[in-house]
Write an enzyme that holds these catalytic residues in place. Structure first.
Site, PDB file in Angstrom:
ATOM      1  N   PRO A 145      -6.582  -1.686   2.259  1.00  0.00           N
ATOM      2  CA  PRO A 145      -6.397  -0.777   1.119  1.00  0.00           C
ATOM      3  C   PRO A 145      -5.311  -1.185   0.128  1.00  0.00           C
ATOM      4  O   PRO A 145      -5.286  -0.672  -0.988  1.00  0.00           O
ATOM      5  CB  PRO A 145      -6.035   0.560   1.784  1.00  0.00           C
ATOM      6  N   CYS A 181      -0.436   0.053   9.757  1.00  0.00           N
ATOM      7  CA  CYS A 181      -0.575   1.445   9.311  1.00  0.00           C
ATOM      8  C   CYS A 181      -1.990   1.741   8.852  1.00  0.00           C
ATOM      9  O   CYS A 181      -2.607   2.700   9.307  1.00  0.00           O
ATOM     10  CB  CYS A 181       0.418   1.734   8.176  1.00  0.00           C
ATOM     11  N   HIS A 182      -2.484   0.915   7.889  1.00  0.00           N
ATOM     12  CA  HIS A 182      -3.829   1.183   7.375  1.00  0.00           C
ATOM     13  C   HIS A 182      -4.704  -0.056   7.332  1.00  0.00           C
ATOM     14  O   HIS A 182      -5.751  -0.042   6.711  1.00  0.00           O
ATOM     15  CB  HIS A 182      -3.741   1.820   5.975  1.00  0.00           C
ATOM     16  N   GLY A 183      -4.235  -1.161   7.960  1.00  0.00           N
ATOM     17  CA  GLY A 183      -5.116  -2.324   8.110  1.00  0.00           C
ATOM     18  C   GLY A 183      -5.145  -3.307   6.980  1.00  0.00           C
ATOM     19  O   GLY A 183      -6.131  -4.000   6.793  1.00  0.00           O
ATOM     20  N   HIS A 212       0.847  -1.196   0.000  1.00  0.00           N
ATOM     21  CA  HIS A 212       0.000   0.000   0.000  1.00  0.00           C
ATOM     22  C   HIS A 212       0.882   1.245   0.000  1.00  0.00           C
ATOM     23  O   HIS A 212       1.112   1.862  -1.021  1.00  0.00           O
ATOM     24  CB  HIS A 212      -0.953  -0.047   1.214  1.00  0.00           C
TER      25      HIS A 212
END
Lengths: 414, 284, 228
Positions: C207, C192-194, C173
């Protein structure tokens, strides 16, 4: 419709928009484009612009060098070498910044010499001159500290000597010495603070230069005759007439600069500058950079005590005095006539002074044992005689003859 | 007016030169003998390195100098500039041992060098170097050619600018390495462990034993295996280590100076054209 | 009098009109430079004009060339230098001590490479995942052709070595380092963003849109790999 101040009339909508809100276009127009200068300016007057160019060059290359430099005593020398060997265009920027500082000083000395000759230090340009002296002192500080950052054998020796100058002062000497160095001898704290100061001082320089140019624009430019401008017919607009002369001189100046930068980058520095600093060893010949040599000679010339003042302290006082005396020049020079063009006696003394400064510089490059110290003492004495005796008292013996106006002088030339 | 200035300056200078150099003690300057200017392939504004000479110089360094002198700023991959290919550099670098670590057990270990490493130092630190060499520390040689330029007296110090004399370091190295047998009339007492060499920049005797003699190493390309040739080759090599980008710099220098000269010409004509209106109009 | 804005002044057209004499000059009260100039020249006005324009054009172009030549090194010096580029890239790793279910990380070209020894259950589970369930259908394995589908075999070290997963442990990502044995698929989870990756490093949710990259490597013996 807002009434425009002055004579500037913005042509495009963009410039009108900006000018109403922040009159930067008007500033550029009035101070550069429509700025009137005497039309008899010769090529020596272009060195002011060359100095702006060199300052810009030093700031930009300095930023590049700072991006690759590590201010740690173990890595400082190595980081610079690494950048010059492996970095992109490192081989260019390293010498560029170093040779650039030498050429900055060449331009400053020519600029200084020109203003002393044509009387640009005299009324009403006293503040211009004083600001100029401050600029010169700031330049010397910046160059000195920059040279130390390379952390070579000479750098370490230089710092020791300069800190020693401060230590020579009575009472506060030791305190000053330790405060400036950040330790009992040069080391990491010294390097760190030198890095910060070297990065800051150029911006102080920019500020002083802005004031300097502002002061010049307030009173108008001097010219080789030293006469005041009496009518607009004696002036021409800066752009394009004077500007194109600047571009021409800059172009020639850059040829000399390029010759040293690309073909002889080591010429103006010392061989020991390529040896990493070792604080337990001093190089055999400690020589400062060439632009400090005249003052170095004056310091070395004082080998005798004067009353209660020891020779070390008196030497420091002479050195400081030789720089500070420049601040008083507008008041030391009592002549009613500005330009040396109409002062034949002063012209002789002026050229003897120039020869003296070059001689002092040469003496500084020789090792102490080679030349009898009496010569440095004579040279130093003449330096002070020029400012303290010749400048104030020579006008009594001069017969003043001046032409009526600048126009008359130009007319006579044709 | 000019006459007066010339008169005074001339008088001053003649007094100066007549009496200025008298001092009680004789001031000695090292080196006792100045190095002679040699011809190098890289002299002058159009000089370039001779790759074959640099390769021989590398051989001299590896087989003779590397025992005592480090070359810390040069990485093995920099030798690409000497026209060696990747394979040759890899096998060349494998001869050298590098201390590395810690490994998975947390220990420092020795491994053969690879091209990204710099030339390893022969001694662990300065103290060890001094101990092994009678108290003298062998200098690092990466920048020695730039750190040993002997200043030349007037008028050379000024004419050197025009003649583009930049090989002072190489001349010094050559003179030093071939200068061990020259004797001068000065009688100098040499202490034990030092050798008399009038070309040395820090004194009359140097702690380095004469490293070169005829036939000491074998050259593969048939060049003469004389001391003079070894000295020339190592001097050239060390000039390269001190200034690896010299050729690029000179190349760009030529372009910049030609550009600036043409540009100055253009500006000259532009200036005349702009001022022509002024000159023409100012007739009243 | 026709005045110019500084902006125009600095364009070539600006230089043109500037030098063409639209400026106000005080040394002569009435005539502009241009008028004076033209009045003093007769039929040669046209060719003189062309010659003058050419001179100014040539100078303007030369100035532009000079300045851009000057500016380029300032931009280029920001790029990585020689030593960075010459970094030694091949490493060998002894994987004999990595047991089933364990992972090991090495540094390769400045990036973390994780070697994972899958358990039998994990192999079964990844084999059983249909391609349709995957976000990214390509294997992203530098040792195989680019269009290879992201089967469990293609993501592993090959037939007979399906338990070995070797991948560059950087989330596809925005570049954070995912934690191993975490997330809903017990593969990797990037905090960080899953983003969630399965046990063979394929992106499953979150993501990120690509499977984690597999570097070029080979087994030089049964228990030693070399990452090129």
């Amino acid at each position: 419709m807002i009434k425009e101040k002055g004579t500037y009339r913005p042509k495009t909508r963009c410039s009108r928009f900006l000018n109403h809100r922040l009159p930067f276009p008007r500033l550029i127009h009035d101070s550069i484009i429509k700025y009137y200068v005497p039309k008899n300016l010769n090529y020596f007057y272009t060195f002011g612009c060359i100095l702006i160019l060199m300052l810009t060059s030093q700031i930009l290359t300095g930023i590049v060098m700072a991006m690759h430099y590590v201010p740690d005593v173990g890595s400082a020398f190595e980081s610079r070498e690494h950048f010059m060997r492996s970095g992109r265009y490192g081989w260019l920027f390293g010498p560029w910044h170093a040779v650039g500082s030498s050429f900055f000083f060449i331009a400053v000395y020519i600029h200084l010499a020109r203003s002393l000759y044509y009387g640009s230090h005299k009324s009403p340009r006293e503040i211009v001159w004083i600001l100029g002296v401050f600029i010169y002192l700031t330049m010397m500080a910046t160059a000195f500290i920059g040279h130390v950052l390379a952390w070579s054998m000479i750098s370490a020796a230089e710092v020791s000597i300069a800190a020693g100058l401060f230590r020579a002062m009575p009472l506060v000497g030791s305190w000053l010495y330790e405060t400036l160095l950040g330790g009992y001898s040069i080391g990491q704290p010294t390097l760190n603070r030198f890095y910060v100061v070297h990065s800051l001082l150029p911006f102080v320089l920019v500020f002083l230069i802005v004031l300097h140019i502002w002061a010049v624009h307030m009173v108008g430019q001097n010219n080789p005759t030293g006469l005041d401008v009496q009518s607009e017919r004696e002036t021409i607009p800066f752009v394009p007439y004077a500007a194109i002369k600047y571009v021409f001189t800059i172009s020639i100046f850059l040829i000399f600069f390029a010759w040293f930068l690309f073909y002889m980058p080591d010429y103006m520095s010392h061989a020991d500058h390529h040896i990493q600093a070792d604080i337990f060893r001093t190089p055999q010949h400690v020589v400062p950079e060439w632009y400090f040599l005249p003052f170095y000679t004056m310091l070395r010339a004082i080998t005798f005590d004067v009353g209660p003042l020891e020779s070390t302290l008196f030497g420091v006082m002479v050195l400081t005095g030789s720089l500070l005396i420049l601040l008083f020049v507008p008041w030391l020079d009592r002549s009613q006539v500005r330009s040396a063009r109409f002062r034949p006696l002063y012209r002789i003394c002026y050229w003897l002074f120039i020869v003296d400064v070059i001689f002092l510089g040469w003496l500084g490059s020789q090792s102490v044992n080679d030349v009898d110290v009496i010569w440095s003492q004579i040279g130093t004495a003449f330096y002070f005689i020029f400012f303290l005796i010749i400048m104030p008292y020579l006008p009594r013996f001069e017969k003043n003859w001046l032409p009526a106006s600048i126009e008359e002088v130009i007319h006579q030339k044709k | 007016m000019i006459n007066i200035i010339v008169y005074f300056t001339g008088m001053g200078l003649s007094i100066f030169w007549g009496t200025g150099f008298t001092k009680a003690e004789v001031s000695i300057h090292y080196p006792l003998v100045r190095p002679q200017q040699q011809k190098w392939s890289f002299s002058g504004p159009f000089g370039v390195y001779d790759r074959a000479q640099l390769q021989r110089g590398l051989k001299v360094y590896t087989e003779i100098c590397a025992t005592c002198h480090s070359l810390k700023f040069v990485a093995f991959h920099n030798l690409r500039a000497l026209n060696y290919d990747e394979q040759e550099i890899k096998s060349f670098s494998n001869q050298f041992a590098i201390k590395d670590g810690p490994n998975e057990e947390g220990n420092i270990f020795t491994r053969p060098a690879n091209p990204t490493d710099h030339f390893p130092a022969p001694f662990a630190n300065d103290i060890q170097a001094a101990f092994a060499n009678n108290g003298a520390i062998p200098s690092d040689l990466s920048l020695i050619a730039r750190a040993r330029a002997v200043p030349r007296p007037f008028p050379n110090c000024l004419t050197d600018i025009l003649k583009n004399y930049t090989t002072a370091g190489a001349d010094y190295i050559h003179a030093l390495l071939t200068g061990y047998e020259t004797t001068l009339s000065l009688e100098q007492k040499i202490s034990a462990g030092k050798w008399y060499n009038p070309f040395f920049i820090s004194g009359e005797s140097i702690a380095m034993a004469p490293p070169l003699y005829d036939g000491r190493i074998v050259y593969d390309d048939g060049s003469p295996q004389t001391r003079d040739q070894y000295a020339r080759d190592i001097a050239a090599f060390l000039t390269w280590t001190a200034d690896p980008h010299m050729e690029t710099r000179k190349k760009y220098g030529l372009r910049v100076i030609i550009f600036l000269t043409l540009y100055t010409g253009l500006i000259f004509f532009v200036k005349r054209r702009i001022w022509a209106d002024y000159d023409k109009g100012h007739r009243s | 009098m026709h005045m110019l804005s500084p902006l125009q002044t600095f364009t070539i057209e600006g230089l043109y009109s500037l030098f063409r004499g639209d400026r106000e000059v005080n040394w002569k009260d009435e005539d502009s430079i241009q008028d004076q100039f033209l009045s003093s020249v007769d039929g040669q006005a046209m060719s003189k004009q062309t010659r003058r324009d050419f001179l100014f054009l040539a100078t303007g172009v030369a100035s532009a060339v000079g300045v851009s030549g000057l500016v380029w090194p300032f931009i280029d010096q920001l790029r990585p230098d020689d030593d960075e580029r010459a970094v030694e890239s091949t490493i060998t790793v002894d994987i004999s001590s990595i047991e089933k279910g364990m992972t090991f990380t090495v540094k390769w070209r400045g990036k973390p490479v994780m070697i994972r020894n899958q358990t039998t259950e994990e192999i079964e589970e990844s084999r059983a995942t249909p391609l349709k369930a995957l976000k990214d259908h390509y294997a992203r394995n530098a040792n195989l052709p680019a269009d290879t589908p992201a089967t469990s075999l293609a993501r592993s070290a090959g037939k007979g070595r399906e338990n070995w997963i070797i991948l560059i442990n950087i989330c596809t990502h925005l570049g954070c380092i995912p934690h191993v044995c975490a997330g809903s698929y017990n593969g990797w989870f990037c905090s960080c963003h899953g983003s969630s990756y399965d046990t063979v490093g394929r992106i499953r949710s979150g993501p990120a849109s690509r499977n984690m990259a597999i570097p070029p490597y080979q087994f030089i013996s049964e228990k030693v790999i070399s990452i090129r």
